[in-house]
Design a protein around this motif. Structure first.
Motif, PDB file in Angstrom:
ATOM      1  N   SER A  12       0.562  -1.203   0.008  1.00 28.85           N
ATOM      2  CA  SER A  12       0.168   0.094   0.054  1.00 28.85           C
ATOM      3  C   SER A  12       1.006   1.282   0.026  1.00 28.85           C
ATOM      4  CB  SER A  12      -1.004  -0.017   1.272  1.00 28.85           C
ATOM      5  OG  SER A  12      -0.060  -0.077   2.375  1.00 28.85           O
TER       6      SER A  12
ATOM      7  N   GLU B  12       0.742 -11.217   4.762  1.00 27.38           N
ATOM      8  CA  GLU B  12      -0.514 -10.206   4.519  1.00 27.38           C
ATOM      9  C   GLU B  12      -1.573 -10.726   4.479  1.00 27.38           C
ATOM     10  OE1 GLU B  12       0.466  -7.260   5.194  1.00 27.38           O
ATOM     11  OE2 GLU B  12      -0.881  -5.920   4.272  1.00 27.38           O
TER      12      GLU B  12
ATOM     13  N   ASP C 236      -2.767 -12.132   7.910  1.00 27.16           N
ATOM     14  CA  ASP C 236      -3.054 -11.289   8.985  1.00 27.16           C
ATOM     15  C   ASP C 236      -4.460 -10.352   8.588  1.00 27.16           C
ATOM     16  OD1 ASP C 236      -0.853 -11.264  10.110  1.00 27.16           O
ATOM     17  OD2 ASP C 236       0.255  -9.672   9.424  1.00 27.16           O
ATOM     18  N   LEU C 237      -4.594 -10.100   7.208  1.00 23.70           N
ATOM     19  CA  LEU C 237      -5.951  -9.124   6.790  1.00 23.70           C
ATOM     20  C   LEU C 237      -7.018 -10.238   6.922  1.00 23.70           C
ATOM     21  CD1 LEU C 237      -4.543  -7.384   3.825  1.00 23.70           C
ATOM     22  CD2 LEU C 237      -5.136  -6.577   6.053  1.00 23.70           C
TER      23      LEU C 237
ATOM     24  N   VAL D  64     -10.255  -3.455   2.914  1.00 23.29           N
ATOM     25  CA  VAL D  64      -9.320  -3.498   3.719  1.00 23.29           C
ATOM     26  C   VAL D  64      -9.213  -1.964   4.018  1.00 23.29           C
ATOM     27  CG1 VAL D  64      -6.880  -3.446   3.863  1.00 23.29           C
ATOM     28  CG2 VAL D  64      -7.993  -5.393   2.648  1.00 23.29           C
ATOM     29  N   ALA D  65      -9.123  -1.419   5.180  1.00 19.65           N
ATOM     30  CA  ALA D  65      -9.210  -0.203   5.512  1.00 19.65           C
ATOM     31  C   ALA D  65      -8.138  -0.179   6.794  1.00 19.65           C
ATOM     32  CB  ALA D  65     -10.494   0.476   5.719  1.00 19.65           C
ATOM     33  N   GLU D  66      -7.041  -0.080   6.537  1.00 24.07           N
ATOM     34  CA  GLU D  66      -6.118  -0.101   7.809  1.00 24.07           C
ATOM     35  C   GLU D  66      -4.818   0.701   7.470  1.00 24.07           C
ATOM     36  OE1 GLU D  66      -4.947  -4.022   8.774  1.00 24.07           O
ATOM     37  OE2 GLU D  66      -6.543  -4.790   9.653  1.00 24.07           O
ATOM     38  N   TYR D  67      -4.977   1.883   8.400  1.00 22.20           N
ATOM     39  CA  TYR D  67      -3.531   2.477   8.217  1.00 22.20           C
ATOM     40  C   TYR D  67      -3.731   3.453   6.821  1.00 22.20           C
ATOM     41  CZ  TYR D  67      -2.129   0.068  12.427  1.00 22.20           C
ATOM     42  OH  TYR D  67      -2.287  -0.452  13.739  1.00 22.20           O
ATOM     43  N   ASP D  68      -2.579   3.093   6.112  1.00 27.65           N
ATOM     44  CA  ASP D  68      -2.520   3.718   4.646  1.00 27.65           C
ATOM     45  C   ASP D  68      -3.196   2.890   3.666  1.00 27.65           C
ATOM     46  OD1 ASP D  68      -0.591   1.718   5.041  1.00 27.65           O
ATOM     47  OD2 ASP D  68       0.941   2.880   3.691  1.00 27.65           O
TER      48      ASP D  68
ATOM     49  N   ASP E  59      -6.484   1.288   1.995  1.00 24.18           N
ATOM     50  CA  ASP E  59      -8.002   1.577   1.984  1.00 24.18           C
ATOM     51  C   ASP E  59      -8.349   1.289   0.643  1.00 24.18           C
ATOM     52  OD1 ASP E  59     -10.547   2.168   2.217  1.00 24.18           O
ATOM     53  OD2 ASP E  59     -10.190   4.121   2.648  1.00 24.18           O
TER      54      ASP E  59
END
Lengths: 309, 299
Positions: free
Chosen positions: B148, B162, B165-166, B246-250, B252
Motif C-alpha cells: 500500500s 499479509e 493477517d488481513l 481493507v481499511a487499515e492505516y494507509d 484503503d
C-alpha cells in the motif's frame, strides 16, 4: 342423546362457515364518490424542456382515489416514442419524513414530526404499450410477459423499462410515500406507443384523494433535475398537494397556498443547505394554524418524544 | 390382557409398513454434473513486450483466466461475432438480451490477494504458491507487486503473511489462491494440483463440477475464458469497487469480486483476446461427462 350432542356443534360450525363471505374489503380504504380509482389519461404529449419555467408550465396535475376493494388502482397514459430519451417524473402528495429523535446524532431540521395522514404513494412502471397486460381505464396490469426459450421452458420476464432513479442512492425498486419517482426511457422508438402505469400504492389517510404532479418530457430526468436547480427531487414538481376543499372529487382543484413554501423548506433541509429549516417552518405552521381544523403539513409535536435534533 | 392389536407398538408398525414401500418419483433430476474443459495452448500463451525492447513468450497456467460455464437453451453461432448462447428479447436497447441460463459454475475464482496492486488480478487454481505470484509479476510481467506504500513486495512469504493477517486465517486452504490440497493423490502438492494440467498435445485441461443442477434434456454447456488484460493483467469480469474491504492505516481498498450477471449477459464482458467455446455440448442425459473445448479466439 349422545348423538345429538355431536350433531349440534357440527351443524353450528357449518352454519357459521356458510355465513362467511370474506373479501378483506374492510382492510382497504373506501372508494371516493366521483373520483375514479382506475383512470386512463389517453395519449399525452412529450414536452420539450429548455428552462426551469418550462417544467412548471408542462406539469399535468391529477387526482386518483382508492378502489374500495383489494383491486389495485392507478392511472395510465400513453405517449409516442420520440427516437430519443423520454423522462417520466411523478410526484405524489405530499412529503414524508421520519422525525429526528436522537439527542446524539440528531438532525435539527427534522426535529418536527411529519403529518403522516396526508401522504400518498404512486409506483411507476413504463414500457412499450404492446407489452402491457392491463386494460387502461378498466383494470391495472403489469409489463410481465411470458418468454419461452428454444427448449420450450417459460421464463416470466418484465418488459418494464422504467428503472427508478434517485440522486442519492442506488437505482431500482420504488420510492416511499410522498416521494417523487422518475425514470428515463432511453432510445424510444419514433412513433411507437409507450405506456406509463402509475399504480396507487397508498392514498392519503385524511381524505383518500391522492393528488399528484406529472411531467413527461424529452431528455433525461437527471438533466431536467439539474436544469431546475432544485436541491432535492421533491421540489422539481412543486405544489402537487391539492386542497380538497377547492374542488369536488374528480375535479382538479388548487394547491394549498403554503404548499410551495413547505416544499422549499423540506428540500433545503434534505439537502442540508442551512437555510429554510423545516423544523422552523413547522413551528411557524403550528403557531399560525389550528391543525385540528385546517390542513397542516407537519405533525403534532405533542404526540411525539420531546427531544430531537 | 389387551388384545395384541390394541398395543400402540403393533399399530404403529402396521401403519409404517405401507409407507416403507412408498417411493414417489417426482420426475425431477437434480444432481452434480461433471466433465472436463480444455483450453488450447494458445490460450495459455502470451508474449510480453518489455520497455527495453525485448520480448518473452510464455506458456503457463497463470495466463489462463477464470473460465465461466453456463447451461443454456442453445448456442448460436451467428448472433454475434463469436458463438454465444441464445438470448431472450431485448427490453432496453442499451442492454443485450438475457440468456436466461439454467445453471453454471466457474473454474477458477478471482480471489482477494491481500494487496491493492493485485485487486482483480489473481485467480484461484493458477498459482502454485505465493512466490509464484510475486515472481510472475516481477520476472514475467515486469510489473512487480507493491504494497500500500508503493514498495515492492519482497517475497511470497511477505504476501502470505499479509493475507493471514488481513483475513485472520492460518492456512493456505482458507486463502485459496494457491495450490493447497493434493488433488491427484500423488503424495505431494505441486503444479499438478492446480486447476489446469497440460496434456501431451499441449492443451490444458481441467475438471469441472456443476453442483446440484436441475437437469433439462437438451440444454447446452457453453463457456468462455476471461483473458487477463494485456495492459495490467486484470480481469474484466471482476468489479474492483466491491469485495473484501481493507481499511487499515494507509491501506484503503476493495479486493474485487465477480459481477453477478456474468452468465446472464456474457457479451457485456467478453472482449478481444478472450476465448469462447465454438460449440456447446448438448446434454441428453445428466450422467454425460462432456469435454468442452474453449477454442474460439475473440478478435
Amino acid at each position: 342423546m349422545r348423538h345429538v350432542r355431536t350433531v349440534v356443534p357440527v351443524g353450528l360450525l357449518l352454519m357459521a362457515s356458510a355465513g362467511c363471505d370474506y373479501t378483506g374489503d374492510w382492510l382497504f380504504a373506501g372508494s371516493v364518490e366521483g373520483l375514479d380509482a382506475i383512470q386512463d389519461l389517453g395519449e399525452l404529449p412529450v414536452a420539450v424542456i429548455e428552462t426551469a419555467e418550462d417544467v412548471a408550465a408542462n406539469v399535468y396535475r391529477g387526482e386518483v382515489g382508492p378502489t374500495g376493494t383489494p383491486e389495485v388502482g392507478g392511472v395510465t397514459f400513453t405517449f409516442k416514442g420520440t427516437g430519443g430519451t423520454v423522462c417520466v417524473w411523478v410526484d405524489p402528495e405530499a412529503a414524508y419524513w421520519v422525525q429526528s429523535l436522537s439527542p446524539i446524532y440528531g438532525n435539527a431540521d427534522f426535529a418536527y414530526p411529519d403529518n403522516p395522514f396526508d401522504d400518498g404513494d404512486l409506483d411507476v412502471e413504463a414500457g412499450l404499450a404492446v407489452f402491457y397486460n392491463g386494460s387502461p381505464g378498466e383494470a391495472m396490469g403489469t409489463f410481465q410477459v411470458r418468454y419461452e426459450d428454444s427448449l420450450g421452458n417459460v421464463v416470466p420476464i418484465s418488459a418494464n423499462e422504467c428503472t427508478i432513479s434517485y440522486s442519492d442512492g442506488p437505482s431500482g425498486g420504488h420510492m416511499g410515500r410522498g416521494f417523487p419517482e422518475y425514470c428515463d426511457l432511453s432510445n424510444t422508438q419514433p412513433g411507437v406507443n409507450y405506456l406509463v402505469a402509475l399504480e396507487t400504492f397508498a392514498t392519503p389517510i385524511d381524505d383518500d384523494r391522492l393528488a399528484y404532479g406529472l411531467l413527461l418530457a424529452e431528455g433525461s430526468c437527471q438533466d431536467i433535475f439539474t436544469l431546475t436547480g432544485q436541491p432535492n427531487e421533491e421540489c422539481v414538481i412543486g405544489s402537487e398537494t391539492l386542497d380538497p376543499n377547492s374542488a369536488p372529487p374528480g375535479e382538479i382543484g388548487e394547491p394549498y397556498t403554503d404548499n410551495a413554501d413547505f416544499e422549499l423548506s423540506y428540500c433545503a433541509s434534505v439537502a442540508a443547505t442551512g437555510e429554510n429549516s423545516l423544523a422552523a417552518w413547522c413551528n411557524a405552521e403550528s403557531d399560525d394554524k389550528d391543525c385540528n381544523e385546517e390542513h397542516c403539513f407537519c405533525g403534532n409535536l405533542e404526540t411525539t418524544a420531546p427531544t430531537g435534533g | 390382557m389387551n388384545h395384541p392389536l390394541r398395543s400402540n407398538g403393533l399399530r404403529s408398525a402396521l401403519l409404517l409398513l405401507p409407507l416403507a414401500a412408498c417411493t414417489y418419483d417426482e420426475g425431477i433430476i437434480v444432481q452434480d454434473m461433471v466433465g472436463t474443459i480444455v483450453v488450447p495452448e494458445a490460450a495459455a500463451t502470451r508474449t510480453f513486450a518489455y520497455e527495453d525492447g525485448t520480448e518473452q513468450t510464455v506458456t503457463d497456467t497463470r495466463v489462463i483466466g477464470p473460465i465461466y460455464l453456463g447451461l443454456y437453451a442453445s448456442v448460436d453461432a451467428n448472433v454475434l461475432a463469436y458463438p454465444h448462447p441464445e438470448m431472450g428479447p431485448i427490453i432496453d436497447p442499451d442492454v443485450p438480451g438475457d440468456t436466461y441460463p439454467y445453471g453454471g459454475t466457474a473454474v477458477g475464482d478471482v480471489r482477494f490477494a491481500c494487496v491493492e496492486f493485485l485487486t482483480c488480478k489473481t485467480v484461484s487454481g493458477r498459482f502454485m504458491d505465493y512466490d509464484a505470484i510475486v515472481e510472475w509479476f516481477r520476472d514475467v510481467v515486469k510489473d512487480p507487486v507493491t504494497d500500500s506504500s508503493g514498495v515492492e513486495v519482497p517475497s511470497g512469504d511477505w504476501l502470505k503473511q499479509e493475507c493471514y493477517d488481513l483475513l485472520f486465517v492460518t492456512q493456505d486452504s482458507e486463502v485459496r489462491i494457491t495450490a493447497y490440497e493434493d488433488r491427484n493423490d500423488d503424495g505431494v502438492i505441486d503444479e499438478k494440483d492446480l486447476d489446469f494440467v497440460q496434456r501431451s498435445d499441449g492443451a490444458f485441461e481441467a475438471p469441472f463440477t456443476i453442483f446440484q443442477q436441475d437437469f433439462v434434456e437438451g440444454f447446452s454447456l457453453w463457456g468462455w475464458m476471461d483473458a487477463p488484460s494485456p495492459a495490467d493483467q486484470s480481469f474484466r469480469t471482476c468489479d474492483p469497487t466491491e469485495g473484501f474491504n481493507v481499511a487499515e492505516y494507509d491501506a484503503d481498498f476493495y479486493g474485487g469480486t465477480l459481477y453477478d450477471n456474468l452468465l446472464n449477459f456474457p457479451s457485456n464482458y467478453i472482449e478481444r483476446g478472450d476465448y469462447v467455446a465454438s460449440t456447446g455440448f448438448t446434454y441428453q442425459s445428466a450422467d454425460e461427462t462432456p469435454e468442452l473445448l474453449i477454442d474460439f479466439l475473440v478478435e
